[in-house]
Design an enzyme around this catalytic site. Sequence first.
Site, short mmCIF file in Angstrom:
data_model
loop_
_atom_site.label_atom_id
_atom_site.label_comp_id
_atom_site.label_asym_id
_atom_site.label_seq_id
_atom_site.Cartn_x
_atom_site.Cartn_y
_atom_site.Cartn_z
N GLY A 40 -7.41 28.30 -21.77
CA GLY A 40 -7.10 27.07 -21.05
C GLY A 40 -6.04 26.29 -21.82
O GLY A 40 -5.26 26.87 -22.58
N ARG A 53 -17.80 24.69 -27.60
CA ARG A 53 -19.15 24.15 -27.53
C ARG A 53 -20.07 25.15 -28.20
O ARG A 53 -19.87 26.37 -28.06
CB ARG A 53 -19.60 23.97 -26.07
CG ARG A 53 -18.96 22.80 -25.34
CD ARG A 53 -19.50 21.45 -25.82
NE ARG A 53 -18.93 20.34 -25.09
CZ ARG A 53 -17.85 19.65 -25.47
NH1 ARG A 53 -17.22 19.95 -26.58
NH2 ARG A 53 -17.42 18.63 -24.75
N GLU A 112 -26.59 19.51 -32.04
CA GLU A 112 -25.79 18.55 -32.80
C GLU A 112 -26.45 17.18 -32.71
O GLU A 112 -26.92 16.81 -31.64
CB GLU A 112 -24.37 18.47 -32.22
CG GLU A 112 -23.62 19.79 -32.32
CD GLU A 112 -22.23 19.72 -31.67
OE1 GLU A 112 -21.76 18.62 -31.33
OE2 GLU A 112 -21.64 20.78 -31.51
N HIS A 158 -18.17 18.38 -35.35
CA HIS A 158 -17.62 18.16 -33.99
C HIS A 158 -16.51 17.10 -34.06
O HIS A 158 -16.60 16.05 -33.42
CB HIS A 158 -18.72 17.73 -33.02
CG HIS A 158 -18.32 17.90 -31.58
ND1 HIS A 158 -19.20 18.26 -30.60
CD2 HIS A 158 -17.12 17.78 -30.95
CE1 HIS A 158 -18.58 18.34 -29.43
NE2 HIS A 158 -17.30 18.05 -29.63
C1 8YV Z 1 -15.77 14.83 -27.97
C2 8YV Z 1 -15.02 16.92 -27.15
O1 8YV Z 1 -15.91 14.44 -26.67
O2 8YV Z 1 -13.25 16.44 -25.70
C3 8YV Z 1 -14.28 17.07 -25.89
O3 8YV Z 1 -14.73 17.84 -25.04
O4 8YV Z 1 -15.87 17.70 -27.46
C4 8YV Z 1 -14.70 15.85 -28.08
O5 8YV Z 1 -13.44 15.31 -27.92
C5 8YV Z 1 -15.46 13.71 -28.87
O6 8YV Z 1 -16.20 13.94 -30.00
C6 8YV Z 1 -15.70 12.37 -28.31
O7 8YV Z 1 -17.03 12.06 -28.37
#
Ligand code: 8YV
Length: 313
Positions: free
Chosen positions: A153, A232, A261, A279
């Site tokens: 992607g 993920r 997490e 993360h």
């Molecule tokens: C988290 C993320 O959302 O964009 C995503 O999918 O996994 C990260 O950017 C970020 O930690 C904000 O909470």
Amino acid sequence: MKPGLLVAGELPAWDLEALAARFEVHLYYAAEDKAAMLGRHRDTIRAIATKGEVGADAALMDALPKVEIIACYGVGYDLIDVAAAKARGIRVTNTPDVLTEEVADMAFALLLAAARRIPAADAWVRDGSWAAKGPMPLTTRVWGRRIGIVGLGRIGRAIARRAEAFRMPIAYSARERKADAPYDWHPTPAAMAPHVDVLMVSAAGGAATRGLVDRAAIDALPPHAILCNVARGTVVEEPALLAALRERRIAAAGLDVFLDEPAIDPEFATFDHVVLAPHAASGTVETRRDMGRLMRENLEAQMDGRPLPTPVA
Ligand code: 8YV
């Protein structure tokens, strides 16, 4: 009267300040009595700001029947029940593009750190091993190694661009071959694994990709392989990864995401051939500011009745 906004996950102060100019902000993540907060503001909360790791389920939507939009601070919205939102006429937005290059940088940072053992190198200097024992043990090369990208992607393609600069032969796994991608295609990670030295996981999360990098894929990696995950935790079959690391059936891993997490499986921290990050792939000031701005633009557009900049539903 300003519309109510439920902030489901913690956001930086600069975002909360900017949001407060347009919304009556309710910090759900900080509320001791969450049910009371929902009950009290049931008729005035028109929007929810959430995050990738927090999401929004159908029960939350039912508790707030005036909600029109759920804006995700992050590109991945796998924890938002999009079907439930659609069924209730609630719009859903995310923050694509603004974090793509940042996450790809982190993917390579983890790869380089794992291959070149940067944490061990840092410790070697700090703890006096350099002076006491001499050079640290030799590490392994990144440039020129074969990389297999799981999920081509936006982020996968940004990783591929970096891999080109590292003169790495590039393959990818995806359900369908992509006509515009000049890389070797494999239908599954397991089919790709025997042909790569680096397995880079950058597929979207959610039910469709749960366990996509399965035991068969991990077991098919060559013993010198390095696995990195900036997607993920759900995308990788974690028990199989732990077993491969424990039994030294792969050389190293660089991991930004995990199944649980932030309370990750403690065994990860026992490995000296794994580099861990909390993360944090999108976690620079610059990108987080851009993500916050885009999330606010979506929220404000909905309140103003304008088209949403980055809707997913
Ligand atoms: C988290 C993320 O959302 O964009 C995503 O999918 O996994 C990260 O950017 C970020 O930690 C904000 O909470």
